[in-house]
Design a protein around this motif. Sequence first.
Motif, short mmCIF file in Angstrom:
data_model
loop_
_atom_site.label_atom_id
_atom_site.label_comp_id
_atom_site.label_asym_id
_atom_site.label_seq_id
_atom_site.Cartn_x
_atom_site.Cartn_y
_atom_site.Cartn_z
N ARG A 198 47.49 61.26 54.10
CA ARG A 198 48.91 61.50 54.29
C ARG A 198 49.75 60.78 53.24
N GLU A 199 49.41 59.53 52.96
CA GLU A 199 50.20 58.76 52.00
C GLU A 199 50.15 59.40 50.61
N VAL A 201 49.59 62.58 49.93
CA VAL A 201 50.34 63.83 49.95
C VAL A 201 51.83 63.56 49.78
N VAL A 202 52.32 62.59 50.51
CA VAL A 202 53.75 62.27 50.41
C VAL A 202 54.08 61.74 49.02
N ARG A 203 53.18 60.97 48.45
CA ARG A 203 53.38 60.50 47.07
C ARG A 203 53.48 61.68 46.11
N ASP A 204 52.62 62.68 46.29
CA ASP A 204 52.70 63.88 45.44
C ASP A 204 54.04 64.58 45.61
N ALA A 205 54.53 64.65 46.84
CA ALA A 205 55.82 65.29 47.10
C ALA A 205 56.94 64.55 46.37
N ARG A 206 56.89 63.24 46.40
CA ARG A 206 57.91 62.47 45.69
C ARG A 206 57.81 62.70 44.18
N VAL A 222 51.85 71.43 47.97
CA VAL A 222 50.79 72.15 48.67
C VAL A 222 49.63 71.21 48.99
N VAL A 223 49.30 71.12 50.27
CA VAL A 223 48.13 70.36 50.71
C VAL A 223 46.94 71.32 50.64
N PHE A 238 42.84 65.72 59.35
CA PHE A 238 42.42 64.32 59.36
C PHE A 238 43.62 63.38 59.47
N PHE A 239 44.83 63.95 59.33
CA PHE A 239 46.07 63.20 59.56
C PHE A 239 47.04 64.14 60.23
N ASP A 240 48.11 63.62 60.79
CA ASP A 240 49.05 64.43 61.56
C ASP A 240 49.78 65.39 60.63
N MET A 241 49.49 66.69 60.78
CA MET A 241 50.00 67.68 59.85
C MET A 241 51.49 67.95 60.02
#
Length: 487
Positions: A198-199, A201-206, A222-223, A238-241
């Motif tokens: 999750r961390e 993915v959020v880093r990629d979004a930023r 995109v995940v 594996f993490f809260d989608m």
Amino acid sequence: MEMGVPEVTPDAVYVVTDRPRAARRCGDGRWEAPGCVVSVDSGRVAVSGDDLSFVALRWRRRIPDDTLVLGDAWERSYGELQWRHPQPERTLPWYWLATSGGRTWGMGVRTRPGAMCSWTVAGDGVTLWLDVRSGGQPVFLGDRELAAATMVAVDGAARPYAMLEELCAAMSPDPLLPREPVVGCNNWYYAYGEGFGREAVVRDARTIAEFADGHQVLPYCVVDDGWTHHFGPWDSGFFDMAETAGEIKAAGARPGLWFRPLSQPETVAEDIARFRSWGYELIKHDFSSYDLFGRYAAHAPATLATGDTVFPDRSRTSAEHVVELYRTIAEAAGDALVIGCNTIGHLAAGLVHVQRTGDDTSGRQWERTRRMGVNTLAFRLPQHGRLFVVDADCVPCTPATEWSLNRQFLDLVARTGTALFVSVDPAARTDAADGDLSRAVRLALDGGQDVEPLDWLTTTAPRRWRCGGQTLTYDWSQPWGAWPLPV
């Protein structure tokens, strides 16, 4: 007689059960064979009968010896798209284009036909092959008439690229196009499904929001594969989608999600509804051609289905089964953006917004990006905005690949206005790379430019491109040239 676009009425029709048999012409645009009727009316081909495998429409014409011929691919291309001299047995899925002496002509079928359609072009004529099987078995149509295909044609003195654009537009009367340019990030080509959460993915979004720098068109994050088990189920990750989707939005991007629909075909619509309820605004579905037909269609085999391909309903053709799946996904997705990967473009047009037109690029080996990405971008770019938005696959930024080469692919994709997705490993970020990425992302979000490959008649990886009002030359070679071994 010299070859041009044939009249829509063929010279002969052959019907294949166990072997080709000539059908008897019995009236204007009508042919009959035992247990089968074929009719051709204003380019529309209809077939009725049982125990049918193929129908072949034949035009006998001569083409000049110096003619070059181009075709398409069944699903993604695999670096093989190329203008060639006529090769009689070469399968040309969906359409063909020929050029000689300043004239270009060709034929195709409209999108979402009822048959898997391909062509062969030789010095003595053209054949349209209609694969009406159900999987690898003969079809039993019963009392119904199959709308197998509707043919369209082009013929003119314009340059070949413009003629292919015209043919693509004629084949696709109802494309499903997004309202805004499609740009974003995808974690596959640096994570490859491992070691991200999750961390990350959020880093990629930023990161992608940083590259967009406040542009009015929001990019996607995109995940890709790795958020859950590769074969589903798709009811959790594996993490809260849902919370992850919310954090992507808070970072300034739009959430997108990859999945493999035929891992659990009975729950496809339910899975997509669940993704939408979590807040995902882009749905990328993958592997369906492989899961339906048991193989990838590299180098355009004569047919996509093999004898082992089985569909439970023998009264419908393979093409009809595939279109039904794509329609189910599109309807379940609602107003979400739909990307098809390993999907059959001619059957998906009108049911996907974006089509992955080539095999995977690579964050590990530049040669895959050169071979797959550049080739599909050049030869399928005329489909962009006519069948769907073209996606030549991700531009990697990773420690394992040369940024001097990746940045050129990045620049070209951004200029085309096709879908631009970047896969940025944090370990590969530098001020220079960030500057290149930001400029490209913003150019792509603006919609790109008018772009055309200039040397595509003579190479599989064009280097010279007209971009807007200028001509740009790209160098795709590593110091040793192209890697000749499989990638």
